[in-house]
Each structure stands twice: as C-alpha cells, then as structure tokens.
Design a protein around this motif. Structure first.
Motif, PDB file in Angstrom:
ATOM      1  N   TYR A  17      17.937  10.772   2.736  1.00  0.00           N
ATOM      2  CA  TYR A  17      17.061   9.771   3.336  1.00  0.00           C
ATOM      3  C   TYR A  17      15.971   9.369   2.362  1.00  0.00           C
ATOM      4  O   TYR A  17      15.299  10.223   1.776  1.00  0.00           O
ATOM      5  N   CYS A  18      15.789   8.078   2.219  1.00  0.00           N
ATOM      6  CA  CYS A  18      14.673   7.561   1.452  1.00  0.00           C
ATOM      7  C   CYS A  18      13.426   7.570   2.328  1.00  0.00           C
ATOM      8  O   CYS A  18      13.506   7.330   3.544  1.00  0.00           O
ATOM      9  N   ASN A  19      12.297   7.817   1.709  1.00  0.00           N
ATOM     10  CA  ASN A  19      11.043   7.933   2.436  1.00  0.00           C
ATOM     11  C   ASN A  19       9.943   7.194   1.679  1.00  0.00           C
ATOM     12  O   ASN A  19       9.888   7.260   0.455  1.00  0.00           O
ATOM     13  N   ALA A  20       9.103   6.471   2.413  1.00  0.00           N
ATOM     14  CA  ALA A  20       7.947   5.808   1.809  1.00  0.00           C
ATOM     15  C   ALA A  20       6.712   6.168   2.615  1.00  0.00           C
ATOM     16  O   ALA A  20       6.734   6.106   3.842  1.00  0.00           O
ATOM     17  N   LYS A  21       5.676   6.538   1.901  1.00  0.00           N
ATOM     18  CA  LYS A  21       4.426   6.909   2.560  1.00  0.00           C
ATOM     19  C   LYS A  21       3.313   6.017   2.039  1.00  0.00           C
ATOM     20  O   LYS A  21       3.174   5.826   0.825  1.00  0.00           O
ATOM     21  N   LYS A  22       2.537   5.486   2.996  1.00  0.00           N
ATOM     22  CA  LYS A  22       1.441   4.599   2.621  1.00  0.00           C
ATOM     23  C   LYS A  22       0.143   5.398   2.447  1.00  0.00           C
ATOM     24  O   LYS A  22       0.029   6.545   2.873  1.00  0.00           O
ATOM     25  N   ILE A  23      -0.818   4.729   1.850  1.00  0.00           N
ATOM     26  CA  ILE A  23      -2.124   5.350   1.649  1.00  0.00           C
ATOM     27  C   ILE A  23      -2.741   5.772   2.977  1.00  0.00           C
ATOM     28  O   ILE A  23      -3.443   6.788   3.062  1.00  0.00           O
ATOM     29  N   ASN A  24      -2.465   5.010   4.057  1.00  0.00           N
ATOM     30  CA  ASN A  24      -3.031   5.341   5.372  1.00  0.00           C
ATOM     31  C   ASN A  24      -2.179   6.360   6.128  1.00  0.00           C
ATOM     32  O   ASN A  24      -2.360   6.562   7.324  1.00  0.00           O
TER      33      ASN A  24
ATOM     34  N   ASN B  14       4.391   6.576   7.616  1.00  0.00           N
ATOM     35  CA  ASN B  14       5.585   7.151   7.002  1.00  0.00           C
ATOM     36  C   ASN B  14       6.813   6.366   7.450  1.00  0.00           C
ATOM     37  O   ASN B  14       6.972   6.082   8.645  1.00  0.00           O
ATOM     38  N   TYR B  15       7.666   6.009   6.515  1.00  0.00           N
ATOM     39  CA  TYR B  15       8.853   5.224   6.835  1.00  0.00           C
ATOM     40  C   TYR B  15      10.103   5.911   6.272  1.00  0.00           C
ATOM     41  O   TYR B  15      10.043   6.569   5.214  1.00  0.00           O
ATOM     42  N   TRP B  16      11.222   5.713   6.990  1.00  0.00           N
ATOM     43  CA  TRP B  16      12.479   6.333   6.597  1.00  0.00           C
ATOM     44  C   TRP B  16      13.589   5.290   6.548  1.00  0.00           C
ATOM     45  O   TRP B  16      13.620   4.363   7.349  1.00  0.00           O
ATOM     46  N   GLY B  17      14.518   5.501   5.632  1.00  0.00           N
ATOM     47  CA  GLY B  17      15.730   4.705   5.621  1.00  0.00           C
ATOM     48  C   GLY B  17      16.732   5.274   6.610  1.00  0.00           C
ATOM     49  O   GLY B  17      16.486   6.273   7.284  1.00  0.00           O
ATOM     50  N   GLN B  18      17.896   4.638   6.662  1.00  0.00           N
ATOM     51  CA  GLN B  18      18.915   5.042   7.631  1.00  0.00           C
ATOM     52  C   GLN B  18      19.750   6.217   7.141  1.00  0.00           C
ATOM     53  O   GLN B  18      20.468   6.830   7.932  1.00  0.00           O
TER      54      GLN B  18
ATOM     55  N   SER C 133       0.817  -1.218   0.000  1.00  0.00           N
ATOM     56  CA  SER C 133       0.000   0.000   0.000  1.00  0.00           C
ATOM     57  C   SER C 133       0.853   1.272   0.000  1.00  0.00           C
ATOM     58  O   SER C 133       0.397   2.337   0.407  1.00  0.00           O
ATOM     59  N   ILE C 134       2.075   1.165  -0.493  1.00  0.00           N
ATOM     60  CA  ILE C 134       2.904   2.361  -0.622  1.00  0.00           C
ATOM     61  C   ILE C 134       2.314   3.249  -1.699  1.00  0.00           C
ATOM     62  O   ILE C 134       1.979   2.792  -2.794  1.00  0.00           O
ATOM     63  N   TYR C 135       2.187   4.530  -1.407  1.00  0.00           N
ATOM     64  CA  TYR C 135       1.604   5.499  -2.332  1.00  0.00           C
ATOM     65  C   TYR C 135       2.672   6.389  -2.960  1.00  0.00           C
ATOM     66  O   TYR C 135       2.644   6.666  -4.156  1.00  0.00           O
ATOM     67  N   ILE C 136       3.618   6.818  -2.122  1.00  0.00           N
ATOM     68  CA  ILE C 136       4.667   7.722  -2.577  1.00  0.00           C
ATOM     69  C   ILE C 136       6.005   7.212  -2.055  1.00  0.00           C
ATOM     70  O   ILE C 136       6.102   6.757  -0.908  1.00  0.00           O
ATOM     71  N   MET C 137       7.026   7.309  -2.896  1.00  0.00           N
ATOM     72  CA  MET C 137       8.398   7.106  -2.411  1.00  0.00           C
ATOM     73  C   MET C 137       9.229   8.289  -2.863  1.00  0.00           C
ATOM     74  O   MET C 137       8.995   8.848  -3.948  1.00  0.00           O
ATOM     75  N   GLY C 138      10.181   8.650  -2.026  1.00  0.00           N
ATOM     76  CA  GLY C 138      10.962   9.808  -2.398  1.00  0.00           C
ATOM     77  C   GLY C 138      12.213   9.967  -1.561  1.00  0.00           C
ATOM     78  O   GLY C 138      12.631   9.042  -0.860  1.00  0.00           O
ATOM     79  N   TRP C 139      12.785  11.160  -1.682  1.00  0.00           N
ATOM     80  CA  TRP C 139      14.041  11.473  -1.012  1.00  0.00           C
ATOM     81  C   TRP C 139      13.933  12.837  -0.306  1.00  0.00           C
ATOM     82  O   TRP C 139      13.355  13.786  -0.836  1.00  0.00           O
ATOM     83  N   HIS C 140      14.504  12.845   0.871  1.00  0.00           N
ATOM     84  CA  HIS C 140      14.726  14.088   1.609  1.00  0.00           C
ATOM     85  C   HIS C 140      16.216  14.157   1.910  1.00  0.00           C
ATOM     86  O   HIS C 140      16.937  13.164   1.757  1.00  0.00           O
TER      87      HIS C 140
END
Length: 117
Positions: free
Chosen positions: A95-102, A105-109, A30-37
């Motif tokens: 940092y890699c970031n993944a955001k779900k539909i709900n 929010n998740y972050w890489g190391q 259910s990942i909606y967006i992936m990106g970078w910060h």
C-alpha cells in the motif's frame, strides 16, 4: 483529498525484482511523507519504507534494508519502490501512503506482490 494509484505488482520468483509506482494527485501541496506499507495474509499492516517529499531522507524497515530502495519524482508526483532480491516472505499487498503536514493520512488501494517459484 489526495488520490494514490499504485502499479507494478505481480508474480516474481525468489531472488527476482519488481518496481512499484505510486502516483499522487489532488491536494498534494502539503504532503510531507510518502511511503509504502505491506500486509501479508493473517498479519497486520507493517511499515516498509518512506521518503521525505521535499528532501532526500529515506527510512526502511530492517527486513528490507539493502534490498529495497524508495525514490521519488516530484515532477511526476510519483514515488517508487525498487525491490530486489525478493523473498517469499515479501509476499503481501503493498500500500502506498501519503501523510500531510497536518497529519492527514491517505492510502492507495494496494497492489499484490507474490514471490514464489
């Protein structure tokens, strides 16, 4: 839970290029967006780019437009950030970031990118 593992950072001279990778695993359906910060020393974390996981829409910070390109490989559950014409001010932990539909929010190391001569 989603696990994100970044790779590809390093030291590069001004004007050079790097490609960052972020591999996602776990509950990724259910990942909606992936990106970078990115976060430079003494500064707040800032948005760089993101891509809609099931589509082709991409978004970039003004500071990287025309120089960075975000892309994805759904078969590998991986998102990439191609960084060209790098500047010293691009130096940061990315940092890699993944955001779900709900909205989870998740972050890489994080992976260090240093642009210096």
């Amino acid at each position: 839970q989603v696990q994100l593992v970044e790779s590809g950072g390093g030291l590069v001279q001004p004007g050079g290029s790097l490609r960052l990778s972020c591999a996602a695993s776990g509950s990724i359906s259910s990942i909606y967006i992936m990106g970078w910060h990115r976060q430079a020393p003494g500064k707040e974390r800032e948005f760089v780019a993101h891509i809609i996981w099931s589509g082709d829409n991409t978004y970039y910070a003004d500071s990287v437009k025309g120089r960075f390109t975000i892309s994805r490989d759904n078969a590998k559950n991986t998102v990439y950030l191609q960084m060209n014409s790098l500047k010293p001010e691009d130096t940061a932990v990315y940092y890699c970031n993944a955001k779900k539909i709900n909205s989870e929010n998740y972050w890489g190391q994080g992976t260090q990118v240093t642009v210096s001569s």
